[in-house]
Design a protein around this motif. Structure first.
Motif, mmCIF file in Angstrom:
data_model
loop_
_atom_site.group_PDB
_atom_site.id
_atom_site.type_symbol
_atom_site.label_atom_id
_atom_site.label_comp_id
_atom_site.label_asym_id
_atom_site.label_seq_id
_atom_site.Cartn_x
_atom_site.Cartn_y
_atom_site.Cartn_z
ATOM 1 N N ASN A 48 4.297 -0.003 -12.309
ATOM 2 C CA ASN A 48 4.637 -0.016 -10.908
ATOM 3 C C ASN A 48 5.965 0.482 -10.755
ATOM 4 O OD1 ASN A 48 2.303 -1.248 -10.329
ATOM 5 N ND2 ASN A 48 2.981 -3.404 -10.493
ATOM 6 N N PHE A 49 6.887 0.348 -11.562
ATOM 7 C CA PHE A 49 8.246 1.053 -11.548
ATOM 8 C C PHE A 49 8.159 2.644 -11.445
ATOM 9 C CE2 PHE A 49 11.975 2.703 -13.714
ATOM 10 C CZ PHE A 49 12.835 2.508 -12.793
ATOM 11 N N VAL A 50 7.551 3.109 -12.340
ATOM 12 C CA VAL A 50 7.535 4.532 -12.580
ATOM 13 C C VAL A 50 6.805 4.905 -11.029
ATOM 14 C CG1 VAL A 50 6.560 6.577 -13.476
ATOM 15 C CG2 VAL A 50 7.813 4.705 -14.840
ATOM 16 N N SER A 51 5.487 4.353 -10.673
ATOM 17 C CA SER A 51 4.967 4.638 -9.471
ATOM 18 C C SER A 51 5.913 4.542 -8.158
ATOM 19 C CB SER A 51 3.872 3.771 -9.425
ATOM 20 O OG SER A 51 2.892 3.830 -10.359
ATOM 21 N N ALA A 52 6.721 3.514 -8.166
ATOM 22 C CA ALA A 52 7.466 3.394 -6.793
ATOM 23 C C ALA A 52 8.443 4.538 -6.838
ATOM 24 C CB ALA A 52 8.344 2.026 -6.960
ATOM 25 N N ILE A 53 8.958 5.180 -7.825
ATOM 26 C CA ILE A 53 9.854 6.273 -7.746
ATOM 27 C C ILE A 53 8.978 7.619 -7.230
ATOM 28 C CG2 ILE A 53 11.181 7.911 -9.211
ATOM 29 C CD1 ILE A 53 11.888 5.745 -11.190
ATOM 30 N N ALA A 54 7.837 7.695 -7.794
ATOM 31 C CA ALA A 54 7.017 9.073 -7.365
ATOM 32 C C ALA A 54 6.508 8.628 -6.057
ATOM 33 C CB ALA A 54 5.679 9.007 -8.264
ATOM 34 N N ALA A 55 6.179 7.332 -5.983
ATOM 35 C CA ALA A 55 5.625 7.140 -4.255
ATOM 36 C C ALA A 55 6.803 7.221 -3.288
ATOM 37 C CB ALA A 55 5.187 5.553 -4.151
ATOM 38 N N SER A 56 7.988 6.989 -3.461
ATOM 39 C CA SER A 56 9.168 7.282 -2.304
ATOM 40 C C SER A 56 9.291 8.771 -2.328
ATOM 41 C CB SER A 56 10.482 6.620 -2.983
ATOM 42 O OG SER A 56 10.694 7.159 -4.297
ATOM 43 N N ARG A 57 9.515 9.556 -3.351
ATOM 44 C CA ARG A 57 9.300 11.084 -3.163
ATOM 45 C C ARG A 57 8.142 11.722 -2.263
ATOM 46 N NH1 ARG A 57 11.690 12.960 -8.981
ATOM 47 N NH2 ARG A 57 13.809 11.562 -9.050
ATOM 48 N N ILE A 58 6.882 11.085 -2.845
ATOM 49 C CA ILE A 58 5.699 11.620 -2.066
ATOM 50 C C ILE A 58 5.814 11.374 -0.540
ATOM 51 C CG2 ILE A 58 3.361 11.650 -2.252
ATOM 52 C CD1 ILE A 58 3.467 11.344 -5.090
ATOM 53 N N GLY A 59 6.208 10.128 -0.497
ATOM 54 C CA GLY A 59 6.141 9.500 1.091
ATOM 55 C C GLY A 59 6.824 10.337 1.950
ATOM 56 N N ALA A 60 8.177 10.809 1.392
ATOM 57 C CA ALA A 60 9.245 11.512 2.209
ATOM 58 C C ALA A 60 8.599 12.927 2.387
ATOM 59 C CB ALA A 60 10.210 11.681 1.338
ATOM 60 N N ARG A 61 7.481 13.544 1.806
ATOM 61 C CA ARG A 61 6.960 14.930 1.886
ATOM 62 C C ARG A 61 5.745 14.817 2.663
ATOM 63 N NH1 ARG A 61 8.002 15.762 -3.868
ATOM 64 N NH2 ARG A 61 5.711 15.603 -4.133
ATOM 65 N N VAL A 62 4.813 13.694 2.902
ATOM 66 C CA VAL A 62 3.879 13.936 3.486
ATOM 67 C C VAL A 62 4.016 13.950 5.134
ATOM 68 C CG1 VAL A 62 1.783 12.088 4.199
ATOM 69 C CG2 VAL A 62 2.758 12.176 1.850
ATOM 70 N N GLY A 63 3.281 14.987 5.742
ATOM 71 C CA GLY A 63 3.545 15.218 7.172
ATOM 72 C C GLY A 63 4.374 16.371 7.551
ATOM 73 N N LEU A 64 5.147 16.795 6.500
ATOM 74 C CA LEU A 64 6.039 17.937 6.694
ATOM 75 C C LEU A 64 5.038 19.177 6.943
ATOM 76 C CD1 LEU A 64 8.480 17.562 3.675
ATOM 77 C CD2 LEU A 64 8.896 16.869 6.277
ATOM 78 N N VAL A 82 -2.119 8.328 -5.825
ATOM 79 C CA VAL A 82 -3.117 7.184 -5.994
ATOM 80 C C VAL A 82 -4.144 7.362 -7.235
ATOM 81 C CG1 VAL A 82 -4.527 5.776 -4.784
ATOM 82 C CG2 VAL A 82 -2.495 6.407 -3.625
ATOM 83 N N THR A 83 -4.745 8.578 -7.188
ATOM 84 C CA THR A 83 -5.441 9.004 -8.401
ATOM 85 C C THR A 83 -5.226 8.680 -9.730
ATOM 86 O OG1 THR A 83 -6.786 10.575 -6.725
ATOM 87 C CG2 THR A 83 -7.096 10.466 -9.365
ATOM 88 N N PHE A 84 -3.790 9.502 -9.999
ATOM 89 C CA PHE A 84 -3.349 9.027 -11.306
ATOM 90 C C PHE A 84 -2.910 8.049 -11.689
ATOM 91 C CE2 PHE A 84 -3.498 13.785 -10.975
ATOM 92 C CZ PHE A 84 -3.802 14.022 -12.190
ATOM 93 N N ARG A 85 -2.281 7.353 -10.640
ATOM 94 C CA ARG A 85 -1.519 5.806 -10.641
ATOM 95 C C ARG A 85 -3.014 4.997 -11.365
ATOM 96 N NH1 ARG A 85 -0.796 0.863 -9.039
ATOM 97 N NH2 ARG A 85 1.198 0.130 -8.828
ATOM 98 N N SER A 86 -3.894 5.129 -10.642
ATOM 99 C CA SER A 86 -5.437 4.313 -10.947
ATOM 100 C C SER A 86 -5.789 4.704 -12.293
ATOM 101 C CB SER A 86 -6.512 4.464 -9.940
ATOM 102 O OG SER A 86 -6.113 4.285 -8.609
ATOM 103 N N LEU A 87 -5.859 5.812 -12.744
ATOM 104 C CA LEU A 87 -6.158 6.378 -13.967
ATOM 105 C C LEU A 87 -4.902 5.634 -15.293
ATOM 106 C CD1 LEU A 87 -7.071 10.053 -14.011
ATOM 107 C CD2 LEU A 87 -8.406 8.266 -14.535
ATOM 108 N N ILE A 88 -3.849 5.588 -14.881
ATOM 109 C CA ILE A 88 -2.654 4.964 -15.677
ATOM 110 C C ILE A 88 -2.933 3.604 -15.976
ATOM 111 C CG2 ILE A 88 -0.433 4.447 -16.062
ATOM 112 C CD1 ILE A 88 0.118 7.291 -14.759
ATOM 113 N N LEU A 89 -3.371 2.832 -14.780
ATOM 114 C CA LEU A 89 -3.639 1.355 -14.900
ATOM 115 C C LEU A 89 -4.897 1.275 -15.640
ATOM 116 C CD1 LEU A 89 -2.778 0.209 -11.078
ATOM 117 C CD2 LEU A 89 -1.349 -0.208 -13.330
ATOM 118 N N ILE A 90 -5.962 1.915 -15.525
ATOM 119 C CA ILE A 90 -7.260 1.957 -16.283
ATOM 120 C C ILE A 90 -6.909 2.052 -17.681
ATOM 121 C CG2 ILE A 90 -9.439 2.557 -16.513
ATOM 122 C CD1 ILE A 90 -9.376 3.574 -13.658
#
Length: 317
Positions: A48-64, A82-90
């Protein structure tokens, strides 16, 4: 849009540091208590920690706006995340199941299984559950305040709640093991946490599997849900009728919070490019008010049906 991004950024930042604390706490507790269940909990928080770092960067780019390098923008980055995050959790859950299975196998084949130390588990469980509940509430509040259109916040809210449930279940079950002394189940107390891990995995693995299945469909270009497609087609049909065009069909895809809509129309008369641009602008306004962030393309064509698929011929034919 800018306000929504700021709401999302603040929520993800708070979650990032909270998950870092929980990851260290979980791994430390696993080492002190010799519990596989606590190790799984700590690793889950680390993801979740690593995902939050990636999510903040991706969220800033969505819609550009699109660029030459990314002609369709960065919207699919969200789906990939979201796909790779799900795979990592699995993967983590499968790893935990293997570790627990080895412990159970060792026990039944006469090997030595380390005895659990319950003291650290009590403090850890109470602390982590409170943090997870606070995180889930914060993510959901941010998701609601940003218009309920951020798959990142929705995913993180579910992950925080699942982490809390995992902590509650693991903690409560582990702390109940000493009460089995003096019962027919007393000989199996040493593998109690391994059994608990497997039960928890069977209970929660369906969520990342369901998320993976959905995002895989988005990446494969599967049509958006029926309700979304119907709204987009209806808006395009009404606007085409208003402007005197013949509406053929609509193709609607979804990538995270962004929708890709291709509208096929036949003006039936000579038109200027400015008129098509006007049609596109009006339709974009309608769709963003109806289904959310959208990218629209208008295709002028006389063909009303999908072209028939052509057979692939050998190169030497």
């Amino acid at each position: 849009m800018a306000d929504n991004r700021e709401i999302e950024r603040k929520a993800l930042t708070a979650g990032k540091w909270a998950n870092l604390f929980m990851a260290f706490a979980g791994i430390l507790t696993a080492w002190l208590s010799r519990s596989d269940a606590m190790l799984v909990d700590g690793l889950y928080s680390a993801v979740n920690f690593v995902s939050a770092i990636a999510a903040s960067r991706i969220g800033a780019r969505v819609g550009l706006p699109p660029t030459r390098k990314r002609p369709w923008g960065h919207d699919f980055d969200e789906v990939l995340y979201v796909t790779f995050r799900s795979l990592i959790l699995i993967g983590i859950l499968i790893f935990a199941a293997i570790v627990s299975g080895i412990k159970i196998w060792t026990f039944f084949t006469g090997g030595t299984v380390p005895e659990l130390v319950f003291g650290p588990i009590v403090f850890y469980s109470v602390t982590i559950v409170l943090i997870c509940l606070a995180l889930a509430f914060n993510y959901y509040r941010a998701y609601r305040n940003s218009g309920k259109r951020s798959p990142l916040l929705k995913t993180e809210a579910r992950a925080a709640m699942m982490d809390g449930v995992l902590s509650v279940g693991a903690g409560a079950a582990l702390l109940s093991l000493p009460f089995l002394e003096g019962t027919p189940l007393a000989p199996y107390v040493p593998i109690g946490d391994a059994v608990i891990v497997i039960v928890l995995i069977l209970a929660i693995i369906w969520q990342p599997l369901a998320t993976f299945r959905k995002t895989l469909a988005d990446l494969a270009g599967v049509s958006a849900p029926k309700g979304t497609h119907s709204k987009a087609a209806r808006a395009a049909r009404d606007l085409a009728l208003e402007m005197g065009y013949r509406f053929h069909r609509a193709a609607v895809l979804q990538a995270g919070r962004m929708h890709y809509v291709a509208i096929y129309v036949d003006p039936g008369k000579a038109v200027l490019a400015e008129e098509i641009d006007e049609f596109q602008s009006k339709l974009l306004e309608k769709l963003e008010a109806t289904i959310g962030p959208t990218r629209v393309e208008v295709i002028v064509t006389a063909r009303g049906a999908l072209p028939a698929p052509q057979p692939l011929l050998p190169k030497n034919s």
